[in-house]
Design a protein around this motif. Structure first.
Motif, PDB file in Angstrom:
ATOM      1  N   ALA A  44      -1.251   2.220  14.285  1.00 59.72           N
ATOM      2  CA  ALA A  44      -2.592   1.963  14.798  1.00 59.72           C
ATOM      3  C   ALA A  44      -3.167   0.690  14.176  1.00 59.72           C
ATOM      4  O   ALA A  44      -3.759  -0.142  14.864  1.00 59.72           O
ATOM      5  N   PHE A  45      -2.973   0.568  12.867  1.00 52.72           N
ATOM      6  CA  PHE A  45      -3.494  -0.610  12.181  1.00 52.72           C
ATOM      7  C   PHE A  45      -2.836  -1.880  12.703  1.00 52.72           C
ATOM      8  O   PHE A  45      -3.504  -2.869  13.031  1.00 52.72           O
TER       9      PHE A  45
ATOM     10  N   LEU B  50      -9.832   0.857  10.519  1.00 54.79           N
ATOM     11  CA  LEU B  50      -8.664  -0.013  10.614  1.00 54.79           C
ATOM     12  C   LEU B  50      -9.056  -1.479  10.415  1.00 54.79           C
ATOM     13  O   LEU B  50      -8.378  -2.232   9.704  1.00 54.79           O
TER      14      LEU B  50
ATOM     15  N   ILE C 250      -3.577   5.176   5.725  1.00 51.68           N
ATOM     16  CA  ILE C 250      -3.652   4.237   6.832  1.00 51.68           C
ATOM     17  C   ILE C 250      -2.589   4.637   7.853  1.00 51.68           C
ATOM     18  O   ILE C 250      -1.445   4.899   7.483  1.00 51.68           O
ATOM     19  N   ASN C 251      -2.937   4.638   9.121  1.00 58.25           N
ATOM     20  CA  ASN C 251      -1.940   4.846  10.171  1.00 58.25           C
ATOM     21  C   ASN C 251      -1.347   3.479  10.513  1.00 58.25           C
ATOM     22  O   ASN C 251      -2.007   2.638  11.125  1.00 58.25           O
TER      23      ASN C 251
ATOM     24  N   ILE D 130      -1.988  -3.516 -10.980  1.00 59.15           N
ATOM     25  CA  ILE D 130      -2.134  -2.175 -10.420  1.00 59.15           C
ATOM     26  C   ILE D 130      -1.077  -1.939  -9.349  1.00 59.15           C
ATOM     27  O   ILE D 130      -0.383  -0.922  -9.346  1.00 59.15           O
ATOM     28  N   MET D 131      -0.963  -2.892  -8.435  1.00 53.98           N
ATOM     29  CA  MET D 131       0.015  -2.762  -7.360  1.00 53.98           C
ATOM     30  C   MET D 131       1.428  -2.605  -7.939  1.00 53.98           C
ATOM     31  O   MET D 131       2.233  -1.814  -7.466  1.00 53.98           O
TER      32      MET D 131
ATOM     33  N   CYS E 227      -1.580   7.938  -4.171  1.00 54.20           N
ATOM     34  CA  CYS E 227      -2.798   8.300  -4.882  1.00 54.20           C
ATOM     35  C   CYS E 227      -3.947   8.635  -3.948  1.00 54.20           C
ATOM     36  O   CYS E 227      -5.066   8.876  -4.398  1.00 54.20           O
ATOM     37  N   PHE E 228      -3.690   8.594  -2.666  1.00 56.58           N
ATOM     38  CA  PHE E 228      -4.753   8.891  -1.717  1.00 56.58           C
ATOM     39  C   PHE E 228      -4.453  10.198  -0.981  1.00 56.58           C
ATOM     40  O   PHE E 228      -3.286  10.530  -0.765  1.00 56.58           O
TER      41      PHE E 228
ATOM     42  N   TRP F  87       0.826  -1.202   0.000  1.00 57.26           N
ATOM     43  CA  TRP F  87       0.000   0.000   0.000  1.00 57.26           C
ATOM     44  C   TRP F  87       0.863   1.257   0.000  1.00 57.26           C
ATOM     45  O   TRP F  87       0.671   2.168  -0.815  1.00 57.26           O
TER      46      TRP F  87
ATOM     47  N   ARG G 280      -8.620   3.227  -7.460  1.00 61.11           N
ATOM     48  CA  ARG G 280      -9.082   3.640  -6.140  1.00 61.11           C
ATOM     49  C   ARG G 280     -10.566   4.004  -6.184  1.00 61.11           C
ATOM     50  O   ARG G 280     -11.374   3.542  -5.380  1.00 61.11           O
TER      51      ARG G 280
ATOM     52  N   ALA H 269       1.502   0.841 -10.328  1.00 68.29           N
ATOM     53  CA  ALA H 269       0.837   2.077  -9.913  1.00 68.29           C
ATOM     54  C   ALA H 269       1.759   3.290  -9.986  1.00 68.29           C
ATOM     55  O   ALA H 269       1.361   4.352 -10.467  1.00 68.29           O
ATOM     56  N   SER H 270       3.008   3.118  -9.561  1.00 68.39           N
ATOM     57  CA  SER H 270       3.873   4.295  -9.526  1.00 68.39           C
ATOM     58  C   SER H 270       4.213   4.777 -10.931  1.00 68.39           C
ATOM     59  O   SER H 270       4.518   5.949 -11.130  1.00 68.39           O
TER      60      SER H 270
ATOM     61  N   GLU I 123      -7.071   9.915   3.954  1.00 66.09           N
ATOM     62  CA  GLU I 123      -7.404   8.540   3.592  1.00 66.09           C
ATOM     63  C   GLU I 123      -6.268   7.565   3.907  1.00 66.09           C
ATOM     64  O   GLU I 123      -6.412   6.364   3.740  1.00 66.09           O
TER      65      GLU I 123
ATOM     66  N   HIS J 107      -9.180  -2.812   6.967  1.00 66.15           N
ATOM     67  CA  HIS J 107      -7.936  -3.254   6.329  1.00 66.15           C
ATOM     68  C   HIS J 107      -7.539  -4.650   6.799  1.00 66.15           C
ATOM     69  O   HIS J 107      -6.897  -5.389   6.074  1.00 66.15           O
TER      70      HIS J 107
ATOM     71  N   HIS K 186       3.897   1.700  -0.927  1.00 67.25           N
ATOM     72  CA  HIS K 186       4.729   1.971  -2.108  1.00 67.25           C
ATOM     73  C   HIS K 186       3.930   2.070  -3.392  1.00 67.25           C
ATOM     74  O   HIS K 186       4.393   2.648  -4.367  1.00 67.25           O
ATOM     75  N   ALA K 187       2.721   1.498  -3.407  1.00 63.32           N
ATOM     76  CA  ALA K 187       1.980   1.536  -4.665  1.00 63.32           C
ATOM     77  C   ALA K 187       0.827   2.532  -4.620  1.00 63.32           C
ATOM     78  O   ALA K 187       0.715   3.396  -5.488  1.00 63.32           O
ATOM     79  N   MET K 188      -0.026   2.410  -3.603  1.00 59.39           N
ATOM     80  CA  MET K 188      -1.271   3.176  -3.638  1.00 59.39           C
ATOM     81  C   MET K 188      -1.221   4.482  -2.848  1.00 59.39           C
ATOM     82  O   MET K 188      -1.924   5.436  -3.192  1.00 59.39           O
TER      83      MET K 188
ATOM     84  N   ALA L 171      -3.934   4.189 -11.047  1.00 56.97           N
ATOM     85  CA  ALA L 171      -4.100   3.929  -9.620  1.00 56.97           C
ATOM     86  C   ALA L 171      -5.288   4.720  -9.075  1.00 56.97           C
ATOM     87  O   ALA L 171      -6.100   4.200  -8.301  1.00 56.97           O
ATOM     88  N   VAL L 172      -5.404   5.959  -9.499  1.00 55.83           N
ATOM     89  CA  VAL L 172      -6.524   6.779  -9.050  1.00 55.83           C
ATOM     90  C   VAL L 172      -7.841   6.170  -9.539  1.00 55.83           C
ATOM     91  O   VAL L 172      -8.823   6.052  -8.788  1.00 55.83           O
TER      92      VAL L 172
END
Lengths: 214, 214, 214, 214
Positions: free
Chosen positions: C198-199, D165, C194-195, D119-120, C187-188, C180, D134, D123-124, C192, D168, C182-184, D130-131
């Motif tokens: 915490a996760f 959380l 993820i911490n 995608i993963m 784009c967020f 996530w 999403r 994406a970069s 949006e 995920h 490195h890839a997504m 990627a957007v």
DNA sequence: CATGAATGAGTGTTCATTCAT
DNA sequence: CATGAATGAACACTCATTCAT
């Protein structure tokens, strides 16, 4: 001309058919001139009038191109030599001279003879090519000469002789001529040049007289 | 003698003095084996036991090293041959065989014969070396052979012959042997090898008989 | 400072010592950013401030460079992880959470975690790299997790469970986070995101409760 | 019906109409297997049974082909998931496990899951994809899971939890499985493979137990 | 003098893209 | 529309040559 039996191909198609031959011809020139390692594929392609990429469309690697050059120029001519000899009428001495001259006209005098020089120069860097050359070219050629000498001895025209050594006495001046032509010739003035036919003729007669039964 | 006042040269110093010679010797081996292009200067330096940088201290470029290798290994051979011939007692036939065998023992069989192979292989890339070789080696050698043949003819031992051509009949098997030894020999099994002395002897006698007056 | 014990190295020497590390660091950046195939060695060299040739002085091929990057950044941290675990005092549940967070801080949050994403992306094109990664990284890491889970079951803290599957329940969110990130992630929008801590904490506690003996 | 007036489409014509679809299908396989850079358009064309030139008739570049592959394969999946969930009868725990397994059977286990891997991986290099991913996939999918978790909490089946959380924790093993399947699976022997259903089941139950109210 | 780290031009090879047929 | 021959810009890797130490 019948267009059904032999339709005129498109320009593009005709060129494609010719590409390998054109590339092999160009490669022969440059390999002979520069040796294998020093030849740049791009120069071969350029001389054939195509781009570097096109060369690799037809030959998967530089070494395959080289092998194709060897195959194209040598393997067929050995077989041809065997046929010529079978049809020759005359004494062993005459046959000896005739086949040496024939070799010159059919091979030594052509650009293709540069391959022999090339192989001699690059054999140690490409052992598999040298083995291929030995198997496909040298050994068949030696067999031809061996048979001629053996026949001359058996017919009584030649005195008993070590055929394996005499064979090299036949080949040596031919190889020498080819090496000379491709390596040294350009460095000598025209009156210093060797006249190949005259040399081969005299050498063959020298040998025939040397071999002849007393 | 006092080693402090006048020390025997240290090994290091003696070696230093020989560096160019050691490099040339190492280079000869590798140039002969691989040709000019495929030889890596680093390998030459390593075989001479020095670093790559040191090589360039003595030879400004790979080409210069190559030329030095060739020049260094060409000197003196021919002059010696002339003396030998002058002192030889015997018939022209015997002299012919003797000088060919002598050439083999003194040059063809030694590492130095690799030079001839090198020249043949690289002449087109180094025309000035080929010219040098022609002037320093080929022409004097030819003169020697020419004289021997001429003397044989004038003495009546040999029949009148085109000496310029016969001369190549003497040289061809020698050049052929050297090329064979350095290029093709490794590709043949031991029983397929050419025995140089036997070949030269037989070839010389074949020629002597072919040349001899009727 | 004692110059005998630790003499100041020459600039050249000091730089040489650093070269592999500098190159590996530069390579990590670019491999992570572009992937293995799309990374040009010249760019790696440039970022390390050296020429292309210099890179090949230290790493015989692009693939070897990559392996060095993996070794330098991953292999050591797995060993470190084993030590950390050995010294941890606390329940299996606490250990589970602690090691996952530890993994994040020591690896997931660093640039090096891009390697895991890279391997996932390029494994099928470079199978030997994938096998290398599996042997050097994945299997040792799995062994670590397996031991922790096994110990928890044996102590009675966790109920009997299929350890091989539970192991992936531990790894999956970590791998997911790295992918996530490195890839997504780029784009967020920031809210949006993820911490990770915490996760991981919540996931670990969820799992611990799920695994705990009734 | 008269085939002259209103002919059934020839095979050729029907195929022509499908060309883009066939190309996209072929491209999906190869892009998933090799990634964007390592995929050769010629291989895509060959698998679709057309020439390289034809591919460029429909897709102006390899990038455009790639984007078409991704866009084409993303539609419709999520909407179906929402309907399924609406009709499910059972506890939130059961729904959680069921929807994860459903996702696997309907998407993860199919070729289409390769899209997630693509995608993963890319994406970069293709942020706009990627957007798009999403918006079209991730966010709707997250909404689904969020609702299920929220409902579980509201019904008192699950204890109060950070839903963003926990969401995920549901997705991570699914994404992980897909990546594993497409990237690492070939590097492991058959007994080292992950059994997806078993893993998902155990993970879902672990989570359900972890989430369940005390 | 000697070293060897550093360089960068050069080579074989690949492949997306074009275009004449 | 479809083809596939042709292209040329890349890129990994090599090696003669330089130069700071």
């Amino acid at each position: 001309m019948n267009s059904i039996e032999s339709p005129a191909p498109h320009k593009r198609e005709r060129r494609k058919q010719d590409r390998p031959g054109e590339l092999i011809e160009a490669a022969l020139d440059i390999f002979v001139e520069k040796g294998f390692a020093a030849t740049r594929v791009e120069e071969v392609a350029a001389r054939a009038g195509v781009s570097k990429g096109t060369l690799f469309l037809y030959f998967p690697s530089k070494e395959d191109l080289f092998k194709a050059v060897v195959r194209e120029n040598l393997v067929a001519s050995v077989a041809q030599g065997a046929e010529d000899i079978a049809q020759f009428k005359g004494s062993s001495s005459e046959l000896l001279e005739w086949m040496m001259l024939q070799w010159w006209h059919r091979y030594g005098a052509t650009k293709a003879s540069g391959i022999s020089k090339l192989i001699m120069s690059e054999a140690s860097n490409f052992p598999d090519l040298a083995v291929f050359f030995r198997t496909e070219v040298i050994e068949p050629a030696h067999a031809l000469v061996r048979n001629v000498l053996q026949a001359g001895i058996e017919s009584g025209e030649f005195r008993p002789t070590n055929v394996e050594l005499a064979l090299h006495s036949v080949m040596a001046p031919l190889i020498f001529l080819v090496m000379w032509k491709h390596a040294m010739s350009p460095c000598f003035s025209s009156q210093e040049q060797i006249n190949p036919e005259a040399f081969i003729s005299q050498h063959a007669r020298l040998m025939a007289r040397g071999l002849s039964a007393p």
